[in-house]
Write a protein that holds these residues in place. Structure first.
Motif, PDB file in Angstrom:
ATOM      1  N   THR A   1      61.696  30.552  45.324  1.00  0.00           N
ATOM      2  CA  THR A   1      62.259  30.744  43.990  1.00  0.00           C
ATOM      3  C   THR A   1      62.388  29.407  43.280  1.00  0.00           C
ATOM      4  O   THR A   1      62.019  29.265  42.111  1.00  0.00           O
ATOM      5  CB  THR A   1      63.634  31.426  44.079  1.00  0.00           C
TER       6      THR A   1
ATOM      7  N   ASP B   1      60.305  28.310  39.953  1.00  0.00           N
ATOM      8  CA  ASP B   1      60.987  27.891  38.722  1.00  0.00           C
ATOM      9  C   ASP B   1      60.553  26.482  38.315  1.00  0.00           C
ATOM     10  O   ASP B   1      60.408  26.188  37.116  1.00  0.00           O
ATOM     11  CB  ASP B   1      62.505  27.952  38.911  1.00  0.00           C
TER      12      ASP B   1
ATOM     13  N   ALA C   1      62.178  32.149  30.634  1.00  0.00           N
ATOM     14  CA  ALA C   1      63.385  31.444  31.073  1.00  0.00           C
ATOM     15  C   ALA C   1      64.627  31.996  30.384  1.00  0.00           C
ATOM     16  O   ALA C   1      65.681  32.134  31.006  1.00  0.00           O
ATOM     17  CB  ALA C   1      63.237  29.951  30.806  1.00  0.00           C
TER      18      ALA C   1
ATOM     19  N   LEU D   1      66.159  33.024  33.633  1.00  0.00           N
ATOM     20  CA  LEU D   1      66.661  31.795  34.260  1.00  0.00           C
ATOM     21  C   LEU D   1      67.852  31.194  33.541  1.00  0.00           C
ATOM     22  O   LEU D   1      68.240  30.060  33.833  1.00  0.00           O
ATOM     23  CB  LEU D   1      65.538  30.741  34.325  1.00  0.00           C
TER      24      LEU D   1
ATOM     25  N   GLY E   1      64.155  23.497  40.563  1.00  0.00           N
ATOM     26  CA  GLY E   1      63.772  24.262  39.386  1.00  0.00           C
ATOM     27  C   GLY E   1      64.721  24.058  38.226  1.00  0.00           C
ATOM     28  O   GLY E   1      64.292  24.013  37.064  1.00  0.00           O
TER      29      GLY E   1
END
Length: 201
Positions: free
Chosen positions: A91, A95, A140, A144, A154
């Motif tokens: 992950t 990212d 994102a 994110l 990330g």
């Protein structure tokens, strides 16, 4: 002493500097500016691609690019600080790849304006790169933008991508990505190195 060849405005160099701060390794790092356009600059001997950042080790060998350098620093600091173990590692790497891609596409737009006369700009090429940035930001914004838990590579890369868009594109991304604006404010509050590594020109 480790020698980091970079430039103040490089978002990839900034990623390495922030990682070094977070990992407590800045006292082992000497930062030396590099001019990638100058054939006399020995960055071309240190990295055959002539690209920054590059990290010259104490034994004279050189590591590049930022992804390799940050992972090396993480190992130097004991490991699994910015690169978590198990599936979570992928992950973090994914990212980082997204944020690095945003930075790459933004840089290519800047280079088009810097190195080609205005009447020779290729709108399709610029639009192609701008589309990558916008799709990356949209992803994102949706996936994110929750406040970061344990900091990983990330997060640092995304903060540097947004900072570069602030620097070179007048922060226009902020008008349409409010969740990322809040995310970056939280990151900056938690990571003092973000402000320390900011440039304004």
């Amino acid at each position: 002493m480790l020698v980091l060849r970079s430039s103040a405005a490089s978002p990839f160099g900034r990623k390495v500097k922030i990682a070094a701060h977070v990992l407590g390794l800045m006292d082992r790092l000497q930062i030396v500016d590099a001019d990638t356009m100058n054939p006399e600059d020995n960055i071309r001997q240190q990295n055959p691609l002539g690209k920054i950042p590059a990290l010259v080790l104490e034994n004279g060998e050189t590591l590049y690019d930022s992804r390799v350098i940050v992972e090396y620093l993480d190992v130097l600091a004991g490991g699994e600080r910015l690169f978590p173990a198990g599936e979570a590692r992928f992950t973090a790497l994914r990212d980082q790849a997204l944020a690095d891609g945003i930075m790459d596409a933004a840089l290519l737009q800047v280079y088009e304006g810097r190195f080609r006369p205005e009447d020779k700009h290729e709108p399709k090429w610029v639009g192609h790169q701008a589309g990558k940035v916008e799709r990356g930001l949209a992803h994102a914004e949706t996936h994110l933008s929750a406040p970061a838990g344990d900091l990983h590579v990330g997060h640092i890369a995304l903060a540097c991508a947004l900072g570069y868009l602030d620097l070179r594109f007048a922060g226009r991304w902020r008008e349409t990505h409010p969740k990322l604006v809040a995310w970056l404010a939280d990151f900056e509050a938690r990571v003092p190195a973000y402000a320390r590594t900011r440039v304004t020109a």
